[in-house]
Design a protein around this motif. Structure first.
Motif, PDB file in Angstrom:
ATOM      1  N   ARG A 143       0.803  -1.233   0.000  1.00  0.00           N
ATOM      2  CA  ARG A 143       0.000   0.000   0.000  1.00  0.00           C
ATOM      3  C   ARG A 143       0.829   1.274   0.000  1.00  0.00           C
ATOM      4  O   ARG A 143       0.304   2.342  -0.287  1.00  0.00           O
ATOM      5  CB  ARG A 143      -0.999  -0.010   1.166  1.00  0.00           C
ATOM      6  N   PHE A 144       2.130   1.203   0.315  1.00  0.00           N
ATOM      7  CA  PHE A 144       2.919   2.439   0.310  1.00  0.00           C
ATOM      8  C   PHE A 144       3.156   2.900  -1.133  1.00  0.00           C
ATOM      9  O   PHE A 144       3.050   2.127  -2.074  1.00  0.00           O
ATOM     10  CB  PHE A 144       4.260   2.238   1.029  1.00  0.00           C
ATOM     11  N   SER A 145       3.524   4.205  -1.245  1.00  0.00           N
ATOM     12  CA  SER A 145       3.631   4.794  -2.583  1.00  0.00           C
ATOM     13  C   SER A 145       4.749   4.166  -3.407  1.00  0.00           C
ATOM     14  O   SER A 145       4.790   4.315  -4.632  1.00  0.00           O
ATOM     15  CB  SER A 145       3.841   6.302  -2.483  1.00  0.00           C
ATOM     16  N   SER A 146       5.651   3.441  -2.760  1.00  0.00           N
ATOM     17  CA  SER A 146       6.747   2.775  -3.485  1.00  0.00           C
ATOM     18  C   SER A 146       6.257   1.543  -4.255  1.00  0.00           C
ATOM     19  O   SER A 146       7.001   0.966  -5.039  1.00  0.00           O
ATOM     20  CB  SER A 146       7.822   2.346  -2.491  1.00  0.00           C
ATOM     21  N   THR A 147       5.009   1.152  -4.034  1.00  0.00           N
ATOM     22  CA  THR A 147       4.463  -0.029  -4.716  1.00  0.00           C
ATOM     23  C   THR A 147       4.068   0.337  -6.143  1.00  0.00           C
ATOM     24  O   THR A 147       3.207   1.197  -6.341  1.00  0.00           O
ATOM     25  CB  THR A 147       3.206  -0.535  -3.971  1.00  0.00           C
ATOM     26  N   THR A 148       4.685  -0.311  -7.127  1.00  0.00           N
ATOM     27  CA  THR A 148       4.418   0.032  -8.529  1.00  0.00           C
ATOM     28  C   THR A 148       3.756  -1.146  -9.243  1.00  0.00           C
ATOM     29  O   THR A 148       3.637  -2.243  -8.688  1.00  0.00           O
ATOM     30  CB  THR A 148       5.739   0.340  -9.265  1.00  0.00           C
ATOM     31  N   ALA A 149       3.386  -0.889 -10.489  1.00  0.00           N
ATOM     32  CA  ALA A 149       2.849  -1.972 -11.323  1.00  0.00           C
ATOM     33  C   ALA A 149       3.883  -3.087 -11.430  1.00  0.00           C
ATOM     34  O   ALA A 149       3.554  -4.276 -11.377  1.00  0.00           O
ATOM     35  CB  ALA A 149       2.494  -1.431 -12.702  1.00  0.00           C
ATOM     36  N   THR A 150       5.152  -2.688 -11.558  1.00  0.00           N
ATOM     37  CA  THR A 150       6.219  -3.708 -11.645  1.00  0.00           C
ATOM     38  C   THR A 150       6.277  -4.536 -10.366  1.00  0.00           C
ATOM     39  O   THR A 150       6.453  -5.759 -10.417  1.00  0.00           O
ATOM     40  CB  THR A 150       7.586  -3.022 -11.916  1.00  0.00           C
ATOM     41  N   THR A 151       6.117  -3.857  -9.210  1.00  0.00           N
ATOM     42  CA  THR A 151       6.114  -4.613  -7.950  1.00  0.00           C
ATOM     43  C   THR A 151       5.059  -5.712  -8.026  1.00  0.00           C
ATOM     44  O   THR A 151       5.305  -6.870  -7.670  1.00  0.00           O
ATOM     45  CB  THR A 151       5.774  -3.686  -6.754  1.00  0.00           C
ATOM     46  N   HIS A 152       3.869  -5.347  -8.491  1.00  0.00           N
ATOM     47  CA  HIS A 152       2.779  -6.333  -8.564  1.00  0.00           C
ATOM     48  C   HIS A 152       3.085  -7.439  -9.573  1.00  0.00           C
ATOM     49  O   HIS A 152       2.725  -8.596  -9.362  1.00  0.00           O
ATOM     50  CB  HIS A 152       1.454  -5.638  -8.898  1.00  0.00           C
ATOM     51  N   LYS A 153       3.762  -7.077 -10.686  1.00  0.00           N
ATOM     52  CA  LYS A 153       4.131  -8.114 -11.674  1.00  0.00           C
ATOM     53  C   LYS A 153       5.127  -9.086 -11.064  1.00  0.00           C
ATOM     54  O   LYS A 153       5.037 -10.302 -11.265  1.00  0.00           O
ATOM     55  CB  LYS A 153       4.722  -7.469 -12.932  1.00  0.00           C
ATOM     56  N   VAL A 154       6.095  -8.531 -10.314  1.00  0.00           N
ATOM     57  CA  VAL A 154       7.087  -9.386  -9.642  1.00  0.00           C
ATOM     58  C   VAL A 154       6.367 -10.322  -8.673  1.00  0.00           C
ATOM     59  O   VAL A 154       6.588 -11.540  -8.659  1.00  0.00           O
ATOM     60  CB  VAL A 154       8.133  -8.518  -8.902  1.00  0.00           C
ATOM     61  N   VAL A 155       5.481  -9.733  -7.862  1.00  0.00           N
ATOM     62  CA  VAL A 155       4.760 -10.518  -6.857  1.00  0.00           C
ATOM     63  C   VAL A 155       3.894 -11.597  -7.525  1.00  0.00           C
ATOM     64  O   VAL A 155       3.823 -12.733  -7.051  1.00  0.00           O
ATOM     65  CB  VAL A 155       3.935  -9.564  -5.964  1.00  0.00           C
ATOM     66  N   ALA A 156       3.267 -11.230  -8.651  1.00  0.00           N
ATOM     67  CA  ALA A 156       2.447 -12.220  -9.373  1.00  0.00           C
ATOM     68  C   ALA A 156       3.311 -13.402  -9.787  1.00  0.00           C
ATOM     69  O   ALA A 156       2.912 -14.565  -9.625  1.00  0.00           O
ATOM     70  CB  ALA A 156       1.806 -11.564 -10.599  1.00  0.00           C
ATOM     71  N   HIS A 157       4.511 -13.116 -10.270  1.00  0.00           N
ATOM     72  CA  HIS A 157       5.420 -14.200 -10.673  1.00  0.00           C
ATOM     73  C   HIS A 157       5.815 -15.049  -9.459  1.00  0.00           C
ATOM     74  O   HIS A 157       5.859 -16.285  -9.528  1.00  0.00           O
ATOM     75  CB  HIS A 157       6.657 -13.614 -11.375  1.00  0.00           C
TER      76      HIS A 157
END
Ligand code: 5GP
Ligand code: MN
Length: 340
Positions: free
Chosen positions: A177-191
């Motif tokens: 939830r912090f502002s450092s969370t990006t779309a890429t962060t979510h893609k990494v996490v999805a992987h």
């Protein structure tokens, strides 16, 4: 990671090496997650790897795969010094200056090894022959994923490493939830989830393990909440006596400061935690928007961190630390009121 850093790292890892992976003092989920993840990967690549932390880490991270093999420098000092002395390469993760390892600093400075830094804090020191620094990253654990990608080793991602990195990213982003969370962060996490990380289990293991003492200590902390609306500031104090009464254990106060930041209208929060043994008051700062707690922690508290999360210390008494804090707020009044 830039080409030169990548080339240096590839050259270093070309043959099997003795490697030490080090996190910062008072390791958090990102320090433990990134160090364990990288250690597992390097081990799979044929290197001999030891993971070392300056001091112990919270129980809510002890379940992580491989956590039982981490060398705790202040308890297993001989083992730690021996590994540091023999190392060809030392990876330092989730910190940007060697003074962040406390008493281990001199041993790192004396080491013959080549240093590699992977870190997302601002203003990194220049002690490594390869510095992969990116303050825009959510976490060092996310950087370890990108590091693996850069050295063409994403294929070594396994259940354990996906669990390490997920845990590090989750804890450092306040659960994404912090502002450092990006779309890429979510893609990494999805992987990472595709590889095997189990979000509900990890969440449960890290967050749903509150002892009754910890929850009662939270009650005390909330009772000690101070709000200064004119500075959009709130802070919490915990004295050594209050900690002792609640059988304080490492990690028990993790996240308390976020309650101060959650007060309506507040954009700057702090928690002051007395540590009689070290003769200091440990301080955590949090902010919202562009008010930089990194700057404030550097200017007044011999500390640092990120724009919205930083820490530092004071050698004054708890009450003097608090009075001094209140006395410096007027210097920041305009910045606090103009912050967006
Ligand atoms: P925490 O408040 O959760 O301990 O730390 C918040 C952030 O500030 C983390 O990124 C942490 O590495 C950094 N930080 C905490 N304490 C210190 C300190 O004493 N010195 C520096 N330079 N950074 C700190
Ligand atoms: Mn981190």
């Amino acid at each position: 990671m830039d080409e030169k850093t990548l080339a240096t790292v590839k050259e270093l890892l070309k043959a099997p090496r003795k490697i030490v992976v080090v996190g910062h003092k008072n390791p958090d989920g990102d320090a433990i997650g990134s160090c364990l993840g990288l250690s597992f990967v390097l081990n799979r690549l044929g290197h001999k790897v030891e993971t070392i932390m300056p001091n112990d880490f919270p129980d809510f991270l002890k379940w992580l795969p491989g956590a039982e093999h981490i060398i705790i420098h202040d308890k297993q000092t001989d083992e730690s010094i021996s590994a540091i002395t023999k190392a060809d390469i030392i990876f330092t993760l989730d910190f940007n200056a060697l003074n962040r390892v406390g008493d281990m600093q001199q041993f790192l400075e004396d080491a013959d090894a080549s240093f590699v830094m992977i870190d997302h804090h601002q203003q990194p020191d220049d002690y490594a022959i390869a510095t992969y620094s990116d303050p825009s990253m959510s976490s060092t654990s996310e950087m370890v994923y990108h590091f693996m990608e850069a050295i063409d080793e994403l294929g070594t991602l396994c259940l354990e490493v996906s669990t390490h990195l997920y845990t590090g990213i989750m804890t450092d982003t306040g659960s994404f939830r912090f502002s450092s969370t990006t779309a890429t962060t979510h893609k990494v996490v999805a992987h990472l989830i595709e590889i095997g990380a189990k979000p509900h289990k990890i969440h449960e293991n890290v967050y749903d393990v509150n002892s009754p003492d910890k929850l009662k200590l939270l009650g005390v902390a909330l009772n000690n909440l101070n709000i200064h609306p004119e500075y959009r500031t709130a802070f919490i104090t915990l004295s050594q006596k209050e900690l002792d009464t609640h059988n304080f254990r490492k990690g028990d106060t993790e996240g308390f400061v976020n309650y101060a930041l959650s007060v309506e209208g507040v954009i700057f929060a702090a928690i002051f935690i007395e540590n009689k043994q070290e003769g200091i008051v440990k301080i955590s700062f949090r902010s919202k928007g562009d008010f930089s707690v990194n700057k404030l922690a550097r200017e007044h508290y011999n500390g640092g961190g990120h724009v919205n999360a930083a820490g530092g210390r004071s050698t004054r008494s708890l009450s003097n630390t608090v009075s001094e804090f209140i006395s410096i707020l007027p210097q920041y009044k305009a910045e606090l009121n103009d912050a967006e």
